[in-house]
Design an enzyme around this catalytic site. Structure first.
Site, PDB file in Angstrom:
ATOM      1  N   LEU A  51      -4.601  -7.005  -6.659  1.00 26.74           N
ATOM      2  CA  LEU A  51      -4.199  -8.130  -7.505  1.00 26.74           C
ATOM      3  C   LEU A  51      -5.337  -9.112  -7.753  1.00 26.74           C
ATOM      4  CD1 LEU A  51      -0.616  -8.865  -6.147  1.00 26.74           C
ATOM      5  CD2 LEU A  51      -1.281  -7.540  -8.153  1.00 26.74           C
ATOM      6  N   GLY A  74       0.767  -1.237   0.000  1.00 30.52           N
ATOM      7  CA  GLY A  74       0.000   0.000   0.000  1.00 30.52           C
ATOM      8  C   GLY A  74       0.801   1.292   0.000  1.00 30.52           C
ATOM      9  N   GLU A 112       5.162   6.689  -9.709  1.00 34.88           N
ATOM     10  CA  GLU A 112       3.856   6.289  -9.162  1.00 34.88           C
ATOM     11  C   GLU A 112       3.338   7.200  -8.051  1.00 34.88           C
ATOM     12  OE1 GLU A 112       3.229   2.059  -8.513  1.00 34.88           O
ATOM     13  OE2 GLU A 112       5.109   1.654  -9.524  1.00 34.88           O
ATOM     14  N   ASN A 115      -6.671   2.768 -12.371  1.00 30.89           N
ATOM     15  CA  ASN A 115      -5.624   1.820 -11.989  1.00 30.89           C
ATOM     16  C   ASN A 115      -4.276   2.472 -12.222  1.00 30.89           C
ATOM     17  OD1 ASN A 115      -4.408  -0.725 -11.280  1.00 30.89           O
ATOM     18  ND2 ASN A 115      -4.020  -1.066 -13.461  1.00 30.89           N
ATOM     19  N   HIS A 165      -0.424   1.442 -13.176  1.00 33.02           N
ATOM     20  CA  HIS A 165       0.394   0.339 -13.697  1.00 33.02           C
ATOM     21  C   HIS A 165       1.846   0.809 -13.814  1.00 33.02           C
ATOM     22  CE1 HIS A 165       1.287  -3.347 -15.761  1.00 33.02           C
ATOM     23  NE2 HIS A 165       1.995  -2.634 -16.621  1.00 33.02           N
ATOM     24  N   ASN A 220       1.272   3.131  -2.583  1.00 32.82           N
ATOM     25  CA  ASN A 220       0.495   4.084  -3.394  1.00 32.82           C
ATOM     26  C   ASN A 220      -0.688   4.627  -2.605  1.00 32.82           C
ATOM     27  OD1 ASN A 220       1.467   4.444  -6.295  1.00 32.82           O
ATOM     28  ND2 ASN A 220       1.745   2.251  -5.948  1.00 32.82           N
ATOM     29  N   ASP A 275      -5.460  -3.583 -18.133  1.00 34.60           N
ATOM     30  CA  ASP A 275      -4.589  -2.452 -18.499  1.00 34.60           C
ATOM     31  C   ASP A 275      -4.969  -1.828 -19.849  1.00 34.60           C
ATOM     32  OD1 ASP A 275      -3.103  -2.803 -16.144  1.00 34.60           O
ATOM     33  OD2 ASP A 275      -1.780  -4.239 -17.111  1.00 34.60           O
TER      34      ASP A 275
HETATM   35  C1  GRF Z   1       2.577  -0.795  -7.707  1.00 33.23           C
HETATM   36  O1  GRF Z   1       3.753  -1.005  -8.412  1.00 33.23           O
HETATM   37  C2  GRF Z   1       1.445  -0.494  -8.659  1.00 33.23           C
HETATM   38  O2  GRF Z   1       1.840   0.197  -9.798  1.00 33.23           O
HETATM   39  C3  GRF Z   1       0.978  -1.871  -9.030  1.00 33.23           C
HETATM   40  O3  GRF Z   1       1.113  -2.622  -7.844  1.00 33.23           O
HETATM   41  C4  GRF Z   1       2.107  -2.051  -7.010  1.00 33.23           C
HETATM   42  C5  GRF Z   1       1.493  -1.799  -5.662  1.00 33.23           C
HETATM   43  O4  GRF Z   1       2.397  -1.368  -4.694  1.00 33.23           O
HETATM   44  N1  GRF Z   1      -0.332  -1.829  -9.615  1.00 33.23           N
HETATM   45  P1  GRF Z   1       1.879  -0.754  -3.336  1.00 33.23           P
HETATM   46  O5  GRF Z   1       1.013  -1.814  -2.656  1.00 33.23           O
HETATM   47  O6  GRF Z   1       1.113   0.493  -3.610  1.00 33.23           O
HETATM   48  O7  GRF Z   1       3.114  -0.493  -2.517  1.00 33.23           O
END
Ligand code: GRF
Length: 193
Positions: free
Chosen positions: A82, A13, A172, A99, A101, A15, A142
């Site tokens: 996921l 998490g 990100e 999303n 990516h 992000n 995607d």
């Molecule tokens: C990130 O690399 C995002 O782009 C991908 O999954 C990863 C998640 O990382 N979809 P986090 O859980 O936010 O650390």
């Protein structure tokens, strides 16, 4: 008025953390009202709790829909979620699911490209620039409309892990709050029309 956001997560998490930290700063038009995970041990859920955001563990899509409807969520953000959502789900929330990516779509994306696999593929191909993409979610993995992208240089001697970290730090965590803000602003504009 603020757009109500739900963030869907499966893992660490970081992000989500970037979004939580951006609230009231770079993210002015949206507020995270729910964090939803398909894994009860996802550290992302603990991050939500620390910020006083309701954190849910769900077993299926119907439970997601219930939380979305109950909380009158305007925008769903997949931040390391996921699990592939059904066509019914993506149709129900057209232009309401984002999303992130970790590559420049259309490179290294689609089914099977997640986590370190994306960066392994970028290194194996030998690209010199990679990055991250925020896009709307439709029934194609995607494959939805691109909202924004940010490029990152590949360095000599990069490992997938090193590249993954750089893409997170330099792309990100900046891109996701920025794209979320832009979409929230639009949602509010639509609402007040
Ligand atoms: C990130 O690399 C995002 O782009 C991908 O999954 C990863 C998640 O990382 N979809 P986090 O859980 O936010 O650390």
């Amino acid at each position: 008025m603020l757009a109500k956001i739900a963030v869907l997560v499966s893992g660490g998490g970081t992000n989500l953390q970037a979004l939580l930290d951006a609230q009231g700063k770079k993210l002015k038009h949206g507020e995270i009202k729910a964090v939803i995970s398909n894994h009860e041990n996802a550290y992302a859920l603990r991050r939500a709790e620390k910020y006083g955001v309701p954190a849910y563990t769900i077993k299926n899509e119907n439970e997601i829909i219930q939380i979305i409807e109950e909380n009158k969520i305007d925008l769903i953000i997949l931040a390391g979620f996921l699990s592939i959502l059904s066509k019914d789900f993506t149709k129900r929330y057209t232009n309401r699911i984002l999303n992130i990516h970790p590559s420049l779509i259309p490179s290294f994306c689609g089914k099977g490209y997640y986590g370190l696999k994306v960066h392994e593929a970028a290194l194996a191909y030998g690209v010199k620039i990679t990055g991250a993409t925020v896009h709307f979610v439709n029934e194609i993995p995607d494959g939805g409309k691109i909202i924004d992208q940010k490029a990152v240089r590949v360095h000599k001697g990069d490992t997938p892990e090193k590249l993954q970290r750089r893409v997170m730090e330099k792309a990100e965590w900046i891109l996701l709050p920025r794209a979320t803000e832009a979409v929230c602003k639009n949602i509010l504009k639509e609402k007040t029309k």
